[in-house]
Design a protein around this motif. Structure first.
Motif, PDB file in Angstrom:
ATOM      1  N   CYS A 288       1.683   5.694   9.828  1.00 42.86           N
ATOM      2  CA  CYS A 288       2.069   4.486   9.400  1.00 42.86           C
ATOM      3  C   CYS A 288       0.995   3.812   8.475  1.00 42.86           C
ATOM      4  O   CYS A 288       1.423   3.206   7.340  1.00 42.86           O
ATOM      5  CB  CYS A 288       2.132   3.460  10.512  1.00 42.86           C
ATOM      6  N   LEU A 289      -0.393   3.993   8.686  1.00 48.25           N
ATOM      7  CA  LEU A 289      -1.313   3.311   7.891  1.00 48.25           C
ATOM      8  C   LEU A 289      -1.587   4.252   6.625  1.00 48.25           C
ATOM      9  O   LEU A 289      -1.916   3.745   5.689  1.00 48.25           O
ATOM     10  CB  LEU A 289      -2.670   3.687   8.587  1.00 48.25           C
ATOM     11  N   LEU A 290      -1.176   5.667   6.789  1.00 47.10           N
ATOM     12  CA  LEU A 290      -1.209   6.410   5.335  1.00 47.10           C
ATOM     13  C   LEU A 290      -0.135   5.874   4.453  1.00 47.10           C
ATOM     14  O   LEU A 290      -0.482   5.619   3.397  1.00 47.10           O
ATOM     15  CB  LEU A 290      -0.789   7.933   5.737  1.00 47.10           C
ATOM     16  N   TYR A 291       1.312   5.554   4.991  1.00 49.95           N
ATOM     17  CA  TYR A 291       2.132   4.841   4.202  1.00 49.95           C
ATOM     18  C   TYR A 291       1.518   3.532   3.596  1.00 49.95           C
ATOM     19  O   TYR A 291       2.202   3.016   2.827  1.00 49.95           O
ATOM     20  CB  TYR A 291       3.609   5.079   4.660  1.00 49.95           C
ATOM     21  N   CYS A 292       0.851   2.738   4.553  1.00 51.95           N
ATOM     22  CA  CYS A 292       0.804   1.342   4.325  1.00 51.95           C
ATOM     23  C   CYS A 292      -0.089   1.595   2.844  1.00 51.95           C
ATOM     24  O   CYS A 292       0.073   0.576   2.033  1.00 51.95           O
ATOM     25  CB  CYS A 292      -0.217   0.638   5.221  1.00 51.95           C
ATOM     26  N   ALA A 293      -1.154   2.456   2.885  1.00 48.22           N
ATOM     27  CA  ALA A 293      -2.013   2.530   1.791  1.00 48.22           C
ATOM     28  C   ALA A 293      -1.178   3.175   0.491  1.00 48.22           C
ATOM     29  O   ALA A 293      -1.512   2.747  -0.295  1.00 48.22           O
ATOM     30  CB  ALA A 293      -3.262   3.596   2.067  1.00 48.22           C
ATOM     31  N   ARG A 294      -0.445   4.218   0.787  1.00 49.65           N
ATOM     32  CA  ARG A 294       0.211   4.737  -0.227  1.00 49.65           C
ATOM     33  C   ARG A 294       1.362   3.766  -0.957  1.00 49.65           C
ATOM     34  O   ARG A 294       1.410   3.699  -2.264  1.00 49.65           O
ATOM     35  CB  ARG A 294       1.205   5.943   0.385  1.00 49.65           C
TER      36      ARG A 294
END
Length: 461
Positions: A62-68
């Motif tokens: 989830c956080l990976l895609y928040c940053a992306r």
């Protein structure tokens, strides 16, 4: 393939049955995997451990895609602030994928050798830090386009190892009949992350400016990395040593994986081509959908079109995993189930992508985008698990190869989409491109895909 007690086994399994000396066993697993076998006799997560890890990795994805997704959401604000046109925005958005494609194979192979936990932790801390400092870096330079593109490139390098590391970790720690559900739940972290940053990020963007979106995503990632390191990983699992890196950057001649023969198999190339199609088209939609809605429907609220499609995708992802595992437990062949999931994920979703390119209604556009994104989550129960079916001993490496191709095409498609939109004045060509690539990948997968293991020699007795 051998028969032992009425069951078919592979050569590597037969060796494990006949040889008791650890030094003689084939080195298809990581040292962490072997250590767990010695201590408990079972390399797989217990039910409690599985639940804890699924939730943890779901949050991490989830956080990976928040940053992306921070950059696509802020693309228009950055363009206005720095005076960029569509081509400049395309350069910034596509620069992520240049880095992303370079570490897929290395990250997967390193995870297969030393364990996915170490790779996930180190990469998350690194790209979390880069996300948090992006606004500061942008304001202190006289060439923001160049510096932000460079930072996005570095983020791509570091995030490129995430999904190959997950594939490697799941192939070693999750039982066969639970992999589709595990992959689907953790995989829907991508939709959850896009949903979270679409909602919270849109509000932060509107209230406090684009800088706060990056601060939000980066700081949460650093907190997640700290919690993973402190509460789930043992001390030896937290640090990548130079010895570990040496293992990851070399393809040992002593490995039992028949690399040359593996890449001569049509099913291997079928899953690679399918993943290449899925990844590249998903990256294209992910990069341009926020701008599409903002430009085509100027009065639309960002917290609506950046949230609703991804909100629909979360239950769809969980349902696909449950359905896939259920069908297999009911006796349906795994390959048939994998292909069915791809019909939903690549075939039906393309119909709604095509409709999205030709509608002038905001409500219809939201509906088409939501259904399309929801159906694309079925890919987690199709090709993502099929990689682990074909080569569990090197699933991270194989997934890395497939995702590298997807990232390379993602670079081309994201930039080409910006060029087509700018020169034609229409969004339809971009959606047509997505549909064509998806349909081609689906046809190859339906024709050649299999689910039999292909990373070990089979013998007959």
């Amino acid at each position: 393939m051998a028969s032992v007690g009425g069951k078919h086994v592979y050569r590597s399994d037969l060796v494990r049955l006949l040889q008791q000396d650890d030094n003689l066993q084939p080195q298809l697993k990581t040292p962490q995997h072997v250590d767990r076998m010695k201590r408990s006799g079972d390399p797989y997560w217990s039910r409690l451990d599985s639940r804890v890890w699924i939730v943890t990795l779901l949050v991490g994805t989830c956080l990976l895609y928040c940053a992306r997704a921070s950059m696509p959401i802020c693309a228009m604000s950055l363009s206005e602030h720095f005076g960029w046109d569509k081509r400049d925005s395309g350069i910034v958005l596509s620069s992520f994928f240049w880095g992303y494609c370079l570490t897929q194979v290395i990250g997967g192979h390193l995870s297969d050798k030393v364990g996915g936990e170490k790779v996930l932790l180190l990469s998350a801390l690194s790209w979390g830090f880069i996300t948090a400092v992006t606004p500061l870096a942008a304001h202190i330079t006289t060439a923001p386009l160049l510096l932000i593109s460079l930072l996005r490139f570095l983020m791509g390098l570091l995030q490129g190892v995430h999904f190959p590391a997950l594939a490697s970790l799941f192939s070693q720690r999750v039982r066969d009949n639970e992999r589709a559900f595990t992959c689907s739940v953790v995989g829907c972290g991508s939709q959850l992350g896009t949903l979270l940053i679409g909602g919270v990020g849109s509000l932060l963007l509107e209230w406090y400016g684009w800088e706060t979106v990056f601060y939000f995503a980066g700081s949460l990632t650093l907190v997640w990395g700290y919690c993973l390191s402190t509460y789930l990983l043992k001390e030896r699992e937290r640090i990548l040593t130079f010895e570990d890196l040496g293992k990851g950057f070399s393809l040992s001649a002593q490995t039992n994986v028949p690399w040359k023969r593996l890449f001569r198999k049509a099913p291997v190339w079928a899953v690679i081509i399918a993943q290449l199609s899925v990844a590249s088209t998903a990256f294209t939609l992910f990069s341009w959908l926020p701008t599409y809605f903002k430009e085509k429907f100027p009065d639309a609220k960002g917290w609506v079109f950046n949230v609703v499609p991804w909100f629909v995708a979360i239950p769809a992802a969980i349902m696909s995993g449950l359905l896939s595992d259920y069908l297999i437990t009911q006796g349906y062949k795994a390959v048939w189930v994998r292909k069915l999931m791809q019909v939903f994920g690549m075939g039906l979703s393309s119909i709604f992508v095509l409709c999205l390119g030709h509608t002038t209604s905001y409500c219809q556009a939201i509906t088409f985008a939501s259904v399309s994104v929801g159906l694309q989550t079925f890919n987690h129960s199709g090709i993502t698990v099929n990689v682990q079916d074909l080569a569990p001993s090197c699933a991270g490496f194989l997934f890395g190869v497939a995702n590298t191709g997807g990232a390379l095409l993602g670079v081309v498609w994201v930039y080409l989409s910006g060029y087509l939109i700018e020169t034609t004045g229409s969004w339809a060509p971009m959606f047509h491109l997505v549909v064509a690539v998806n349909v081609l990948g689906l046809l190859v997968f339906l024709e050649f895909a299999k689910s039999e293991r292909m990373d070990v020699d089979m013998i007959h007795i």
